[in-house]
Write a protein that holds these residues in place. Sequence first.
Motif, PDB file in Angstrom:
ATOM      1  N   GLY A  31       0.874  -1.175   0.000  1.00 13.16           N
ATOM      2  CA  GLY A  31       0.000   0.000   0.000  1.00 13.16           C
ATOM      3  C   GLY A  31       0.903   1.213   0.000  1.00 13.16           C
ATOM      4  N   TYR A  32       0.789   2.047  -1.022  1.00 17.22           N
ATOM      5  CA  TYR A  32       1.731   3.154  -1.149  1.00 17.22           C
ATOM      6  C   TYR A  32       0.965   4.376  -1.638  1.00 17.22           C
ATOM      7  CZ  TYR A  32       6.125   5.539  -2.310  1.00 17.22           C
ATOM      8  OH  TYR A  32       7.180   6.420  -2.355  1.00 17.22           O
ATOM      9  N   ILE A  33       0.945   5.413  -0.814  1.00 21.30           N
ATOM     10  CA  ILE A  33       0.392   6.688  -1.273  1.00 21.30           C
ATOM     11  C   ILE A  33       1.453   7.744  -1.031  1.00 21.30           C
ATOM     12  CG2 ILE A  33      -1.430   8.413  -1.069  1.00 21.30           C
ATOM     13  CD1 ILE A  33      -3.224   6.361   0.119  1.00 21.30           C
ATOM     14  N   GLU A  34       1.828   8.397  -2.106  1.00 18.58           N
ATOM     15  CA  GLU A  34       2.788   9.486  -1.982  1.00 18.58           C
ATOM     16  C   GLU A  34       2.015  10.794  -1.988  1.00 18.58           C
ATOM     17  OE1 GLU A  34       5.838   9.302  -4.918  1.00 18.58           O
ATOM     18  OE2 GLU A  34       6.310  11.429  -4.663  1.00 18.58           O
ATOM     19  N   LYS A  66       7.127   5.676   4.881  1.00 21.28           N
ATOM     20  CA  LYS A  66       8.385   5.200   5.475  1.00 21.28           C
ATOM     21  C   LYS A  66       8.746   3.808   4.961  1.00 21.28           C
ATOM     22  CE  LYS A  66       7.857   7.011  10.187  1.00 21.28           C
ATOM     23  NZ  LYS A  66       7.620   6.506  11.552  1.00 21.28           N
ATOM     24  N   GLY A  67      10.023   3.453   5.137  1.00 18.68           N
ATOM     25  CA  GLY A  67      10.434   2.057   4.985  1.00 18.68           C
ATOM     26  C   GLY A  67      11.112   1.739   3.666  1.00 18.68           C
ATOM     27  N   PHE A  68      11.863   0.628   3.682  1.00 16.42           N
ATOM     28  CA  PHE A  68      12.477   0.049   2.476  1.00 16.42           C
ATOM     29  C   PHE A  68      13.447   1.026   1.814  1.00 16.42           C
ATOM     30  CE2 PHE A  68       8.370  -1.715   3.455  1.00 16.42           C
ATOM     31  CZ  PHE A  68       8.747  -3.013   3.748  1.00 16.42           C
ATOM     32  N   VAL A  69      14.160   1.774   2.665  1.00 17.37           N
ATOM     33  CA  VAL A  69      15.107   2.770   2.142  1.00 17.37           C
ATOM     34  C   VAL A  69      16.371   2.095   1.602  1.00 17.37           C
ATOM     35  CG1 VAL A  69      14.271   4.688   3.523  1.00 17.37           C
ATOM     36  CG2 VAL A  69      16.048   3.194   4.445  1.00 17.37           C
ATOM     37  N   ARG A  70      16.696   0.888   2.102  1.00 12.59           N
ATOM     38  CA  ARG A  70      17.888   0.199   1.575  1.00 12.59           C
ATOM     39  C   ARG A  70      17.663  -0.195   0.108  1.00 12.59           C
ATOM     40  NH1 ARG A  70      17.111  -0.499   6.702  1.00 12.59           N
ATOM     41  NH2 ARG A  70      18.867  -0.557   8.156  1.00 12.59           N
ATOM     42  N   PRO A  92      -6.107  13.295   6.438  1.00 15.30           N
ATOM     43  CA  PRO A  92      -4.715  13.464   6.895  1.00 15.30           C
ATOM     44  C   PRO A  92      -3.882  12.279   6.411  1.00 15.30           C
ATOM     45  CG  PRO A  92      -6.278  13.689   8.717  1.00 15.30           C
ATOM     46  CD  PRO A  92      -7.060  13.198   7.536  1.00 15.30           C
ATOM     47  N   ALA A  93      -2.607  12.503   6.119  1.00 18.91           N
ATOM     48  CA  ALA A  93      -1.795  11.465   5.457  1.00 18.91           C
ATOM     49  C   ALA A  93      -1.750  10.160   6.253  1.00 18.91           C
ATOM     50  CB  ALA A  93      -0.378  11.994   5.235  1.00 18.91           C
ATOM     51  N   ASP A  94      -1.612  10.248   7.591  1.00 15.95           N
ATOM     52  CA  ASP A  94      -1.546   9.018   8.383  1.00 15.95           C
ATOM     53  C   ASP A  94      -2.834   8.217   8.261  1.00 15.95           C
ATOM     54  OD1 ASP A  94       0.975   8.787   9.401  1.00 15.95           O
ATOM     55  OD2 ASP A  94       0.569   9.971  11.197  1.00 15.95           O
TER      56      ASP A  94
END
Length: 250
Positions: free
Chosen positions: A48-51, A58-62, A149-151
């Motif tokens: 689930g991804y909303i930009e 957050k997450g999966f920055v590596r 709200p984004a959260d």
Amino acid sequence: MVLFVSDMHFGRGARSAERKKEAALIECLKAHAADIDHLYLLGDVFDGYIEYRHLVPKGFVRFQGLLARWTDRGIPVTYLLGNHDPWHQDHFSKELGVTLIPDALETTHLGHRLYLAHGDGLAADPPRSWLRALLRHPVPVGLYRSLLPADVGLGLARWVSQRLHDRDEEDPTTPARLRAQAHRLLRQKAVDGVILGHGHVPALDRGPEGGYLNTGTWYERQTFARLDGEGLHLQRWNGARAQDIESVPL
Ligand SMILES: [Mn+2]
């Protein structure tokens, strides 16, 4: 050599399990770094991804760091959006140098004409195609982004993604429908290969009109695809190296 990977569904499970899947994917990609010409992410990279205009989940920055390093080195990365992650804006393109494709793509590699897509647009029955259109339409998506709200918005999207949005994945007829659609495309379009994800069942077959490959899932079976001078390979990462499951010439 060109790699295709899909359906990581990053964020679906517990944090420690997700970290392991991310680490395994990074190891697999690094093992191919010396001779890769192009990397394709065939959708459902995130569960689930909303930009938002000023925020990214957050997450999966590596994993994202690896993509940035590769594009900095001149290795192209193309990301075709899936049904779980259609709501990107420009973070991946501007920050990571990744080309985002909202739907299908026809391209040529190693002299082979390819049709690439996540596959949800091909698998959807007419009664459900309205949902796909709604979830990708700029007006409802813009309203969703600006009214909640984004959260709350991202949390709700992830809840829906996990509970209500998986009917294609649970539907046992989806892999056969994807295969039928792929062979229809091979007959109708001037392409030598069709590569899809979405069905969550890895597949590779070749008819007189060309080859069909489904990448399966990274999050369950660590399967992916490779195109090289010998043809199209369905492979699996066993934790240490890539193993061929099946290959066909193109
Ligand atoms: Mn999926």
